[in-house]
Write an enzyme that holds these catalytic residues in place. Structure first.
Site, PDB file in Angstrom:
ATOM      1  N   HIS A  98      69.902  89.989  40.652  1.00  0.00           N
ATOM      2  CA  HIS A  98      69.597  91.037  41.646  1.00  0.00           C
ATOM      3  C   HIS A  98      69.423  92.381  40.970  1.00  0.00           C
ATOM      4  O   HIS A  98      70.069  92.675  39.957  1.00  0.00           O
ATOM      5  CB  HIS A  98      70.663  91.098  42.747  1.00  0.00           C
ATOM      6  CG  HIS A  98      72.031  91.496  42.287  1.00  0.00           C
ATOM      7  ND1 HIS A  98      72.458  92.815  42.283  1.00  0.00           N
ATOM      8  CD2 HIS A  98      73.080  90.759  41.840  1.00  0.00           C
ATOM      9  CE1 HIS A  98      73.712  92.860  41.861  1.00  0.00           C
ATOM     10  NE2 HIS A  98      74.121  91.636  41.580  1.00  0.00           N
ATOM     11  N   ASP A 100      69.499  95.361  42.791  1.00  0.00           N
ATOM     12  CA  ASP A 100      70.148  96.465  43.512  1.00  0.00           C
ATOM     13  C   ASP A 100      71.542  96.664  42.950  1.00  0.00           C
ATOM     14  O   ASP A 100      72.066  95.803  42.238  1.00  0.00           O
ATOM     15  CB  ASP A 100      70.211  96.185  45.016  1.00  0.00           C
ATOM     16  CG  ASP A 100      71.034  94.947  45.353  1.00  0.00           C
ATOM     17  OD1 ASP A 100      70.933  93.938  44.610  1.00  0.00           O
ATOM     18  OD2 ASP A 100      71.772  94.971  46.354  1.00  0.00           O
ATOM     19  N   ASP A 133      76.249  94.737  36.282  1.00  0.00           N
ATOM     20  CA  ASP A 133      76.040  94.082  37.575  1.00  0.00           C
ATOM     21  C   ASP A 133      74.829  94.666  38.268  1.00  0.00           C
ATOM     22  O   ASP A 133      74.936  95.643  38.964  1.00  0.00           O
ATOM     23  CB  ASP A 133      77.293  94.247  38.446  1.00  0.00           C
ATOM     24  CG  ASP A 133      77.140  93.637  39.820  1.00  0.00           C
ATOM     25  OD1 ASP A 133      76.271  92.774  40.019  1.00  0.00           O
ATOM     26  OD2 ASP A 133      77.890  94.047  40.726  1.00  0.00           O
ATOM     27  N   GLU A 167      71.495  92.074  47.225  1.00  0.00           N
ATOM     28  CA  GLU A 167      72.696  91.276  46.969  1.00  0.00           C
ATOM     29  C   GLU A 167      73.969  92.034  47.324  1.00  0.00           C
ATOM     30  O   GLU A 167      74.904  91.473  47.884  1.00  0.00           O
ATOM     31  CB  GLU A 167      72.743  90.839  45.505  1.00  0.00           C
ATOM     32  CG  GLU A 167      73.702  89.670  45.244  1.00  0.00           C
ATOM     33  CD  GLU A 167      75.140  90.091  44.987  1.00  0.00           C
ATOM     34  OE1 GLU A 167      76.039  89.228  45.096  1.00  0.00           O
ATOM     35  OE2 GLU A 167      75.396  91.268  44.683  1.00  0.00           O
ATOM     36  N   GLU A 168      73.986  93.332  47.023  1.00  0.00           N
ATOM     37  CA  GLU A 168      75.193  94.121  47.276  1.00  0.00           C
ATOM     38  C   GLU A 168      75.364  94.437  48.764  1.00  0.00           C
ATOM     39  O   GLU A 168      76.336  95.058  49.167  1.00  0.00           O
ATOM     40  CB  GLU A 168      75.150  95.430  46.468  1.00  0.00           C
ATOM     41  CG  GLU A 168      75.041  95.238  44.963  1.00  0.00           C
ATOM     42  CD  GLU A 168      76.267  94.586  44.315  1.00  0.00           C
ATOM     43  OE1 GLU A 168      77.189  94.154  45.039  1.00  0.00           O
ATOM     44  OE2 GLU A 168      76.281  94.504  43.077  1.00  0.00           O
ATOM     45  N   ASP A 200      75.476  86.561  36.887  1.00  0.00           N
ATOM     46  CA  ASP A 200      75.900  87.679  37.738  1.00  0.00           C
ATOM     47  C   ASP A 200      77.414  87.660  37.919  1.00  0.00           C
ATOM     48  O   ASP A 200      77.924  87.926  38.991  1.00  0.00           O
ATOM     49  CB  ASP A 200      75.174  87.590  39.096  1.00  0.00           C
ATOM     50  CG  ASP A 200      75.445  88.788  39.988  1.00  0.00           C
ATOM     51  OD1 ASP A 200      75.799  89.857  39.457  1.00  0.00           O
ATOM     52  OD2 ASP A 200      75.304  88.653  41.213  1.00  0.00           O
ATOM     53  N   HIS A 441      81.231  97.389  40.434  1.00  0.00           N
ATOM     54  CA  HIS A 441      81.631  97.984  41.725  1.00  0.00           C
ATOM     55  C   HIS A 441      82.652  99.104  41.539  1.00  0.00           C
ATOM     56  O   HIS A 441      83.137  99.646  42.519  1.00  0.00           O
ATOM     57  CB  HIS A 441      82.226  96.943  42.682  1.00  0.00           C
ATOM     58  CG  HIS A 441      81.267  95.896  43.085  1.00  0.00           C
ATOM     59  ND1 HIS A 441      81.364  95.220  44.269  1.00  0.00           N
ATOM     60  CD2 HIS A 441      80.156  95.401  42.463  1.00  0.00           C
ATOM     61  CE1 HIS A 441      80.379  94.333  44.355  1.00  0.00           C
ATOM     62  NE2 HIS A 441      79.638  94.437  43.268  1.00  0.00           N
TER      63      HIS A 441
END
Ligand SMILES: [Zn+2]
Ligand SMILES: [Zn+2]
Ligand SMILES: [Zn+2]
Ligand SMILES: [Zn+2]
Lengths: 473, 473
Positions: A98, A100, A133, A167-168, A200, A441
């Site tokens: 991903h 994003d 990520d 994805e997030e 991921d 994150h």
């Protein structure tokens, strides 16, 4: 078979160019959860698509429709599909990733601007939102493509790519697209795929590469308790009226205790206790209490027993209270807390949670109003690691890192994993690039340069090991 | 004696000018709790000082030193003192009020811009932050001064003024100043004061004027629970580590229950149960459950029994949970909730609260860290209403409103009340201007035009009634 020496040499020789590639990607703040940055997610999609095209990949940008976010109707970012190779004698590997990222602001406590890749020469760390990520890993694949393109070496397998930009934020629109493609049969984009590889997630620690064969699911609830029509002054209304904040705190306190035990009857019981044999798997992993405390930044492990702590992450449900929206002076109109429940193997936990919260609320005897919303979630997934794709990744890891990989299950969720497994009916492998302390994150997310470079070699080598057998073996 | 007819006529004839005066004051966003608006508090002080000077009041702007707010060192707003009349044969009344306001933003849900006085012609309401708390009342006194100045009527009493700009932020610096002035004896600003009158609270309902003789105190705590060094991803760390949020919610749930009962042993017990006789006082007040529900904007009263609900506000301690700072995705570093405890007559409740929270935290067995801060507070106060100043206010209310006032105690705190009572050793009267639904500290704060105009008459008439007896009577 190992990858050709030329490939490995090319990767080492192009370190600077590869880092520059990652720097360009990090500079695009492709935050999918913020309407202000939606355009950046589209920019990031174009960036990625043009990179794929540059190295001979046939691409397709697939619109996924629109959705509502913070009261605005927005176009969803496209899925970027790619296809290179169509040799019937080769295996076909589908790569997912991903483009994003999570939100990040300097004021959250970042040491460097989050959207500028910052190198720490002394540690070799590359700091920036998305470095680990998941921009590092997806560009690792681009690096592999560039090496083969520039060296004019044919790829050992056929490749299909599916990169998404939500994805997030719950992977909105992607499941429907995948299912629709699969329905097309021979004409579908994923036809002929033999296995899926997703990069991921992260090593369990900072030392040992791993292969990951399980993920917890996630269900995310929002509880709103309301009562008065406006903010109320506690001096004027205190002890005259039911206060939503009091009710909400009472409800939240009944969900999980300090030791992590879930207080909703039946939830912890959904997962069987580990047998002594299964416990041994966790005992053997290269992990210590010191690892968890270092990556958490505090001596706060729930137990001194390594296997207990690891099973807490990998096989037990967990419930985290994510906060209460708003800070204020009186008994405010709405309380808006969020609660995330990570679970294993029981996707039908939700009705249990909702009816428990409702019954606990009734016991309070309050005149406040309760609304429970079941927000986005992800399904749990466990894979068969006794499969040639895992075996290939195992050999590739030994070749690049000279280490035996850990076999792990993860606490987090990647919603699309189970969709691929179920819809395509093929094996899915999680092959991480980053380390356990990368801080996805979190503030100061980073990717170690060595993980980026050796990881690129690992991804390429994995393809050669997959190709070792002829198709079907 | 009643006020002269000319005075009452002047007030009616100058309605528009008086409203314009209030509009000018509301336009200055004198928010004492926000560093960005500190300059506006100073502007508001100058505005008020020049108004007093215009009507013959000798003034003094007293610097109160500096303090720290949100990490910045700031000058405290000055106290604005005023003096008019020095006739030994007259009584001397000290007037207190505050010219700072609570924060307000349109986005909080205001129907009109909060810092622009907006008239609703159909209801006669004047909307704006500070309209009722406390700019309306302090300008009511200025209106009285203007009337006497313009009509060239001498005031029936000597007046002293003490206006402050930090009431909404704990009255920092004021107590010390008052105590220092009192120590000066004959040379102090408050020498010779016979009674204090404060107009900074509200009628119990929307119909009946009241005199207020008691206030609850306030103690305000901040509880911080911390553990990890940074935000943690619940997927990676859930059920591996102690989560501060879980501990904090557990602690907060042990302070008060939904029915308002305080769970800290000994706190509710600090206040004696009401005798049947005292209960009768509350039964007689002009108040209904409908009143509380109308002003709260919801059917959320804690009881159907009016006396119980009123005693909850006026004589019982109450504990409100004011929120948790931050909204986030993982187990964040700090949790920063605030808890306000309104209490009656026991200023030494704090050690009890702190040791209870500490012992409950120990019971959790968590590795998180706990810090409890005792923030600003206000002392409780109860006055003798069998005093000539209350008798004067009683008669003035009957003359202006043709109604018998309610005698009330209030749930909120005005920290300086007890300081004046103790340091000056004189009677303190709370004589409110606004109604119970004015919404101080809330969105859409308002003052009814009739309360502003009739309230101005009431304040003036009160002075004449005070003067009725010769000094010392
Ligand atoms: Zn990711
Ligand atoms: Zn992520
Ligand atoms: Zn006030
Ligand atoms: Zn106030």
């Amino acid at each position: 078979m190992p990858a050709p020496a030329d490939f490995l040499k090319f990767v080492d020789g192009n370190e600077e160019a590869f880092i520059q590639r990652l720097a360009s990607a990090v500079e695009i703040p492709s935050i999918s959860g913020d309407p202000v940055h939606r355009e950046d997610v589209f920019r990031m999609a174009s960036f990625l698509e043009s990179q794929l095209q540059a190295y001979g990949v046939e691409t397709k940008s697939v619109p996924l429709g629109s959705h509502e976010l913070d009261g605005q109707k927005l176009q969803l970012p496209p899925a970027i599909l790619g296809r290179i190779g169509n040799d019937k004698s080769k295996k076909t590997v589908l790569i997912y990733g991903h483009f994003d990222v999570q939100p990040a602001e300097l004021s959250d406590g970042w040491t460097h601007p989050p959207f500028k890749l910052t190198r720490d020469e002394s540690t070799g760390r590359l700091y920036g939102r998305g470095s680990s990520d998941d921009k590092g890993p997806i560009l690792g694949w681009v690096n592999v493509l560039q090496a083969h393109h520039d060296l004019k070496i044919p790829l050992p397998v056929n490749l299909r790519f599916c990169f998404e930009g939500m994805e997030e934020s719950g992977s909105e629109g992607l499941d429907e697209f995948i299912l629709a493609e699969v329905k097309k049969g021979k004409d579908g984009w994923f036809d002929g795929v033999d296995c899926v590889c997703i990069s991921d997630n992260y090593w369990l620690n900072t030392r040992t590469p791993c292969l990951t064969y399980g993920l917890r699911g996630l269900t995310y609830f929002k509880i709103t308790v309301s009562g008065p029509g406006k903010d109320l002054h506690s001096g004027v209304f205190g002890r005259m009226v039911y206060e939503p904040m009091t009710d909400l705190i009472a409800l939240m306190s009944k969900l999980v205790d300090s030791s992590g035990k879930i207080l909703i009857p039946g939830v912890d019981e959904m997962v069987q206790e580990a047998s002594e044999e299964e416990r041994q798997i966790y005992e053997k992993l290269d992990y210590s209490i010191k690892d968890v405390e270092e990556s958490a930044g505090g001596s706060i492990a729930l137990s001194d027993d390594k296997a207990t702590v690891l099973m807490g992450r990998m096989r037990s449900p967990s419930l985290s209270l994510h906060g209460i929206e708003g800070a204020f002076y009186g008994a405010r109109q709405d309380r808006d807390p969020r609660e995330g429940l990570r679970e294993v193997q029981h996707p039908n936990v939700n009705p249990l949670v909702i009816s428990y919260i409702e019954s606990e609320f009734k016991k309070l005897g309050s005149k406040s109003k309760l609304v429970i919303e079941d927000l986005h979630g992800g399904k749990p997934w466990v894979e068969d690691y006794d499969h040639w794709s895992y075996a290939a990744a195992w050999r590739a890891t030994e070749e690049i890192y000279k280490q035996t990989p850990d076999l792990t299950r993860e606490g987090g969720s990647i919603p699309v994993t189970l969709t691929f497994a179920e819809a395509l009916g093929v094996n899915v492998l999680l092959l991480p690039m980053g380390r356990g302390d990368d801080g996805a994150h979190s503030t100061n997310e980073k990717l170690d340069k060595s993980n980026y470079i050796e990881g690129t070699k690992l991804l390429g080598t994995y393809l050669y090991e997959v190709a070792e057998g002829t198709k079907g073996q």
